[in-house]
Design a protein around this motif. Structure first.
Motif, PDB file in Angstrom:
ATOM      1  N   UNK B   2       0.858  -1.179  -0.050  1.00 21.71           N
ATOM      2  CA  UNK B   2      -0.100  -0.046   0.039  1.00 21.71           C
ATOM      3  C   UNK B   2       0.914   1.254   0.066  1.00 21.71           C
ATOM      4  N   UNK B   5       4.560   2.874  -3.144  1.00 18.75           N
ATOM      5  CA  UNK B   5       4.424   2.567  -4.580  1.00 18.75           C
ATOM      6  C   UNK B   5       4.273   3.803  -5.397  1.00 18.75           C
ATOM      7  N   UNK B   6       5.008   3.972  -6.485  1.00 19.97           N
ATOM      8  CA  UNK B   6       4.758   5.084  -7.283  1.00 19.97           C
ATOM      9  C   UNK B   6       3.205   5.395  -7.581  1.00 19.97           C
ATOM     10  N   UNK B   8       0.622   5.964  -6.051  1.00 17.50           N
ATOM     11  CA  UNK B   8      -0.389   5.555  -5.117  1.00 17.50           C
ATOM     12  C   UNK B   8      -0.093   6.401  -3.907  1.00 17.50           C
ATOM     13  N   UNK B   9      -1.180   6.734  -3.135  1.00 15.48           N
ATOM     14  CA  UNK B   9      -1.275   7.568  -1.920  1.00 15.48           C
ATOM     15  C   UNK B   9      -1.578   6.497  -0.671  1.00 15.48           C
ATOM     16  N   UNK B  12      -5.408   5.644   2.613  1.00 17.68           N
ATOM     17  CA  UNK B  12      -6.633   6.491   2.494  1.00 17.68           C
ATOM     18  C   UNK B  12      -7.865   5.463   2.423  1.00 17.68           C
TER      19      UNK B  12
END
Ligand SMILES: Nc1ncnc2c1ncn2[C@@H]1O[C@H](COP(=O)(O)OP(=O)(O)OP(=O)(O)O)[C@@H](O)[C@H]1O
Ligand SMILES: [Mg+2]
Lengths: 292, 241
Positions: B2, B5-6, B8-9, B12
């Motif tokens: 989670x 990773x590039x 991805x926030x 949330x």
């Protein structure tokens, strides 16, 4: 997922798009052939729950598509690539897939992200995954379309003319990808390109003017042109009888490939048919019975 | 997976992500339309302030922004949400009903509208420029008109599947209410249906009752919209269908 359709009718105002369709599909890759306006898109939209059936029965995986709840159940197990794929141009493929995944109810966010990255890789879009889709080529857009359809690992994949407008290499890559997906699921593919069906499907149906005029194996459809496919040479004028499949100009004259019940000329030789020949022979027979 | 990773926030919740997506789908233009309508009223006051604009006039311009400009802007924005959405056929094939997707986007528009209207009301009250009926009932100044004009525009958009027709009808109705204020006020039956009494009429006795009646007439519009949304193919435009 098994598909069982009987007596399906659907009209739009005065236009009747489907006039009594009967079709049974049992898993694997299934081709749907037919000319422009034959009713392929209408049939696929009904199976995808996009529009409601008019009259008749449509069951997919045991769910009744004439009911709202049945459509919803099928949609939970479905991947659909519309003929006119509208994308959100301001999103990147990664963002778009994430949005569709959420709409498909993939709630575990870690699993969702993993799947999005996997699918970007499967369709070969990892390199442009963060770029806005505005300005994507036709092939790239189709890849995004396939990737979103595969989200949630659907048991049924419905793909409406996925290879239209692709270059030959891309087309072959695409249909190979689809064929590879058909291992564990039902893949329904509509197309104008007979060769795509010949290379990937065991079974196929042919739709004409809103009716199924053939359903069965690809091999049997090919055989429909057995004994009626001819090759001949002529000084220039095409043969009067039959449908010309191809014409190749040679120094000695033009070589024609012809579908005709009777030998079109004395020097014509009978040749082994291809699926395209079978399709054309079927269409020819259908139009002559429809008129006569 | 989670985190880190590039693209991805991290961390949330799904609901928040869904609403964030829908906020982006609503778009800048539609999302800011309510605020822009009120900014336009402020701009008029600011530009004419130098030319000796009296306080009552300034107050009237600001109330017009809230009572009349805001509903028009929201109606236009709501129409574009319903009639200009992309990827409809794909949406109609997904298990989340498209009606719910549109509902979320319209809900965000409503939230943005309420927020800017309340802030705007508070600001002009604090500046001593409030001349509306009652501060407590101030939502009745704009909310019924917003719902009425917005509901009408969405209904026309769903029936005709045309962005152009829906915006034209909404703008036409708005203009008729601006031009024929006196005619609306002249009859007992049409008086409660008048959208902009405070900014266009000299006196508006029984304002509160009239506004509640107007609010009640939103119900049939809303029912029509909900009914049409239950027929998903209404959402395919003529070219797509
Ligand atoms: N929404 C609609 N409103 C009116 N007519 C429609 C609608 N959808 C389909 N039709 C008509 O139904 C018939 C079948 O159309 P359909 O799009 O299903 O054909 P198709 O086999 O997919 O054609 P193509 O190969 O050109 O995509 C056509 O005559 C078409 O004009
Ligand atoms: Mg089609």
């Amino acid at each position: 997922m098994d598909i069982a359709i009987t007596g399906l009718r659907r009209s739009f105002g005065r236009v009747t798009a489907l006039r009594g369709v009967d079709l049974t599909v049992r898993g694997g890759m299934y081709g749907l052939l037919g000319g422009n306006g034959a009713g392929k898109t209408t049939l696929m939209r009904i199976m995808a729950g996009v529009i409601a059936p008019g009259a008749g029965q449509v069951r997919i995986g045991g769910y009744d598509l004439t009911t709202r709840s049945g459509r919803r159940q099928v949609q939970r197990r479905l991947g659909y690539v519309p003929q006119d794929l509208g994308l959100y141009p301001d999103l990147s493929p990664r963002e778009f897939l994430d949005y569709v995944a959420l709409l498909k109810g993939l709630d575990d966010s870690a699993a969702r992200r993993r799947q999005v990255e996997e699918l970007l890789d499967v369709v070969g879009l990892t390199g442009v995954a963060g770029r806005r889709m505005k300005g994507f080529s036709g092939g790239q857009r189709r890849r995004v379309g396939i990737a979103q359809a595969l989200l949630g690992d659907p048991a049924l994949l419905i793909v409406d003319e996925p290879t239209a407008g692709l270059d030959p290499e891309e087309r072959i890559r695409f249909r190979t990808l689809l064929a590879g997906l058909a291992g564990q699921r039902t893949v329904l593919l509509s197309t104008h390109i007979v060769e795509d069906v010949a290379q990937t499907c065991h079974e196929t149906a042919v739709l004409a003017a809103g009716q199924v005029i053939y359903s069965g194996s690809v091999a049997d459809l090919t055989r429909a042109a057995e004994g009626t496919t001819w090759q001949m040479s002529s000084a220039g004028a095409p043969p009067i009888e039959g449908v010309v499949v191809s014409a190749v100009a040679r120094e000695t004259g033009t070589q024609f490939r012809v579908i005709s019940p009777a030998r079109p000329s004395p020097d014509a030789t009978s040749v082994a048919p291809t699926l395209e020949d079978g399709y054309l022979a079927l269409m020819q027979r259908h139009s002559s019975t429809a008129v006569g | 997976m989670t985190t880190g990773e590039p693209g991805w926030a991290a961390g949330v919740p799904n609901d928040v992500e869904m609403w964030r997506h829908e906020l982006r789908r609503l778009g800048w233009a539609a999302g800011c339309a309510p605020a822009l309508a009120l900014v336009a009223a402020v701009a008029v006051v600011a530009l004419t302030a130098g030319e000796g604009l009296e306080r009552p006039q300034a107050s009237l311009v600001l109330l017009t922004g809230l009572e009349a400009l805001l509903p028009l802007a929201v109606a236009m924005a709501a129409t574009s949400v319903v009639a200009a959405g992309r990827a409809r056929e794909l949406h109609l094939s997904l298990p989340t009903p498209y009606a719910m997707v549109l509902g979320r986007r319209l809900g965000l528009l409503a939230a943005a509208t309420s927020a800017v209207a309340v802030v705007f009301t508070g600001a002009i009250w604090a500046a001593g420029l409030w001349s509306g009926p009652s501060l407590v009932a101030s939502p009745l100044l704009w909310a019924p008109a917003v719902a009425w004009l917005g509901g009408l525009a969405v209904l026309v958009a769903l029936v005709t599947r045309s962005l152009l027709l829906a915006t034209t009808v909404a703008a036409g109705v708005w203009l008729a209410h601006q031009l024929f204020a006196a005619s609306f006020a002249a009859h007992a039956w049409s008086r409660p249906l008048y959208l902009f009494p405070v900014s266009r009429l000299d006196a508006y006795p029984g304002w509160m009752t009239d506004r509640l009646v107007l609010t009640a007439t939103v119900a049939p519009l809303a029912a029509g919209v909900l009914l049409l949304l239950r027929r998903p193919e209404r959402m395919l435009t003529e070219e797509e269908a």
